[in-house]
Design an enzyme around this catalytic site. Structure first.
Site, PDB file in Angstrom:
ATOM      1  N   LYS A  76     -11.755  -0.837  -0.694  1.00  0.00           N
ATOM      2  CA  LYS A  76     -11.454   0.126  -2.030  1.00  0.00           C
ATOM      3  C   LYS A  76     -11.584   0.124  -3.217  1.00  0.00           C
ATOM      4  O   LYS A  76     -12.487   0.760  -3.317  1.00  0.00           O
ATOM      5  CB  LYS A  76      -9.708  -0.876  -2.163  1.00  0.00           C
ATOM      6  N   SER A 119       0.756  -1.036   0.555  1.00  0.00           N
ATOM      7  CA  SER A 119      -0.079   0.301  -0.284  1.00  0.00           C
ATOM      8  C   SER A 119       0.940   0.983  -0.010  1.00  0.00           C
ATOM      9  O   SER A 119       0.575   2.482  -0.006  1.00  0.00           O
ATOM     10  CB  SER A 119      -1.180  -0.312   1.427  1.00  0.00           C
ATOM     11  N   HIS A 127      -5.075  -4.154  -2.254  1.00  0.00           N
ATOM     12  CA  HIS A 127      -4.824  -2.946  -3.277  1.00  0.00           C
ATOM     13  C   HIS A 127      -4.516  -3.516  -4.227  1.00  0.00           C
ATOM     14  O   HIS A 127      -3.847  -3.315  -5.228  1.00  0.00           O
ATOM     15  CB  HIS A 127      -3.809  -2.157  -2.313  1.00  0.00           C
TER      16      HIS A 127
HETATM   17  N1  PMP Z   1      -4.413  -4.680   4.776  1.00  0.00           N
HETATM   18  C1  PMP Z   1      -4.076  -3.268   3.543  1.00  0.00           C
HETATM   19  C2  PMP Z   1      -2.925  -3.755   2.619  1.00  0.00           C
HETATM   20  C3  PMP Z   1      -4.492  -2.495   3.446  1.00  0.00           C
HETATM   21  O1  PMP Z   1      -3.978  -1.494   2.406  1.00  0.00           O
HETATM   22  C4  PMP Z   1      -5.959  -2.390   3.990  1.00  0.00           C
HETATM   23  C5  PMP Z   1      -6.440  -0.408   4.805  1.00  0.00           C
HETATM   24  N2  PMP Z   1      -5.996   1.010   4.285  1.00  0.00           N
HETATM   25  C6  PMP Z   1      -6.469  -3.124   4.946  1.00  0.00           C
HETATM   26  C7  PMP Z   1      -5.971  -4.480   5.526  1.00  0.00           C
HETATM   27  C8  PMP Z   1      -8.100  -2.543   6.302  1.00  0.00           C
HETATM   28  O2  PMP Z   1      -8.160  -2.387   5.444  1.00  0.00           O
HETATM   29  P1  PMP Z   1     -10.099  -2.014   6.134  1.00  0.00           P
HETATM   30  O3  PMP Z   1      -9.476  -0.338   5.515  1.00  0.00           O
HETATM   31  O4  PMP Z   1     -11.012  -1.986   4.643  1.00  0.00           O
HETATM   32  O5  PMP Z   1     -10.600  -2.052   7.000  1.00  0.00           O
END
Ligand code: PMP
Length: 388
Positions: A235, A175, A203
């Site tokens: 996402k 990310s 992602h």
């Molecule tokens: N895993 C990754 C790689 C993420 O980037 C994120 C959130 N940015 C999450 C899990 C958590 O997901 P959520 O925002 O849907 O709770």
């Protein structure tokens, strides 16, 4: 407030938590300014898709606003089950389970399936929810250097024999760096060391692979090549929630034992309906994934040609543009906002010191003119700030 954040406010550099009025699509309104969005996770732009609005309205009328219970007891709606079937088919696994957030999904999965006597091996740049899941699990956990399969091999060779079970977890698309985990090598190394594999596709879902199905699609992996697929519904899927897709016996076990399923309210059915529709759109409208991939290739080439450092980002919509120290990164983002572009500055501790960056997220719905405008603006600002 922390000292750094206090100073950001004092010097007018704070670009976090700016309230967006209306839909967070590729154009947003903040106060009386219209801005181009360059930080959205709605990579396919489904957040503003008319079919998604329609389904959300219909589901609200049919199911109401919440589930009224936890999944195990009375909170399961037919639409939850339909979504779980769809996710399993999409990820070509036997079954899937949905939770009410992606963050919670990682926490509950890791701590339900692994514990004392087990080892979890994670990429150093894995998401915070994976770290937190490891801590909650009471298993031992060790890190390997980012995307460094030699280092993964070393960690497994040194430690495998001391543990009952071992799980290797990576983000499919990272990310903060926008690069992809080398899944075929990771799977092979894990297999050689009798270890399970898990990939977080938060992602990657809807963004990589010719059909946008994620890392298995990108690397053309066989069904079930990874033991546990995790993903989010927040996402590319414009809703909220998280899922695990895996073998049936794993999913059934999670349904009866994972705390976030047993003790936390179910995902609102409306969110499940939206997620299901989004997956159907991804499957049927192939132009969406093509536009996204065309746009991110165009953007990254443009940024690289100007001389920016984009790390090893490739074939994903997340393009990190390295600026330098914290303050310089915040100043850059502020200048972008002044020119009408909203892009998040990412600084320490989310990324290493001096590697402050703009995390540019490209969308399928950006037009070529919009991307050209962003690139021209970045050329102007980059030169004036001596970043390029
Ligand atoms: N895993 C990754 C790689 C993420 O980037 C994120 C959130 N940015 C999450 C899990 C958590 O997901 P959520 O925002 O849907 O709770």
């Amino acid at each position: 407030m922390l000292a750094r954040e206090k100073n950001l406010v004092r010097f007018g550099l704070m670009t976090y938590m700016l309230p967006i009025q209306g839909v967070a699509s590729n154009k947003v309104t903040i106060g009386n300014q219209e801005l181009l969005m360059l930080g959205s996770y709605s990579y396919l732009g489904l957040i503003s898709h008319p079919e998604i609005f329609k389904v959300a309205h219909e589901a609200l009328d049919k199911y109401g606003s919440g589930a009224g219970g936890v999944r195990l007891l009375t909170g399961t709606a037919d639409i939850h089950e339909q979504l779980e079937r769809k996710i399993a088919d999409f990820k070509r696994t036997e079954d899937s389970i949905v939770y009410s957030s992606g963050y919670v999904t990682n926490m509950t999965l890791i701590s339900t399936l692994f514990g004392k006597d087990d080892l979890i091996v994670i990429d150093k740049y894995d998401h915070q929810s994976i770290y937190d899941g490891c801590i909650l699990s009471k298993a031992d956990w060790k890190r390997f250097n980012h995307n460094d399969t030699g280092d993964l091999e070393r960690v497994l060779e040194e430690n495998r024999s001391n543990y009952k079970r071992v799980l290797v977890i990576v983000d499919g698309v990272f990310s903060m760096d926008g690069d992809i985990a080398p899944m075929p090598e990771i799977i092979e190394i894990a297999k050689q060391h009798d270890s399970f594999t898990m990939v977080d596709e938060a992602h990657a879902l809807g963004t990589v692979g010719p059909n946008g199905r994620g890392v298995d699609d990108y690397f053309d992996l066989k069904p079930g090549a990874v033991d546990i697929y995790m993903g989010t519904l927040s996402k590319a899927i414009p809703s909220i929630g998280g899922y695990i897709a895996a073998r049936k016996e794993v999913i059934t076990y999670l349904k009866f034992t994972s705390n976030a399923f047993v003790f936390s309210a179910a995902l609102p059915p409306m969110c499940a309906a939206v997620s299901l529709k989004a997956l159907e759109i991804i499957e049927t409208d192939k132009e969406l994934i093509k536009s996204l991939q065309k746009n991110y290739a165009y953007f990254i080439n443009g940024v690289k040609e100007m001389g920016y450092n984009t790390l090893r980002s490739k074939d994903t919509p997340i393009v990190p543009v390295i600026i330098g120290d914290d303050i310089k990164t915040f100043r850059y983002a502020k200048k972008m906002k002044k020119e009408g572009i909203l892009v998040p500055p990412i600084v320490f501790p989310a990324v290493p010191r001096e590697a402050g960056r703009l995390r540019c997220c490209v969308m399928a719905t950006h037009t070529e003119d919009e991307i050209d405008f962003i690139l021209e603006t970045m050329e102007k600002i980059g030169k004036s700030m001596k970043v390029i």
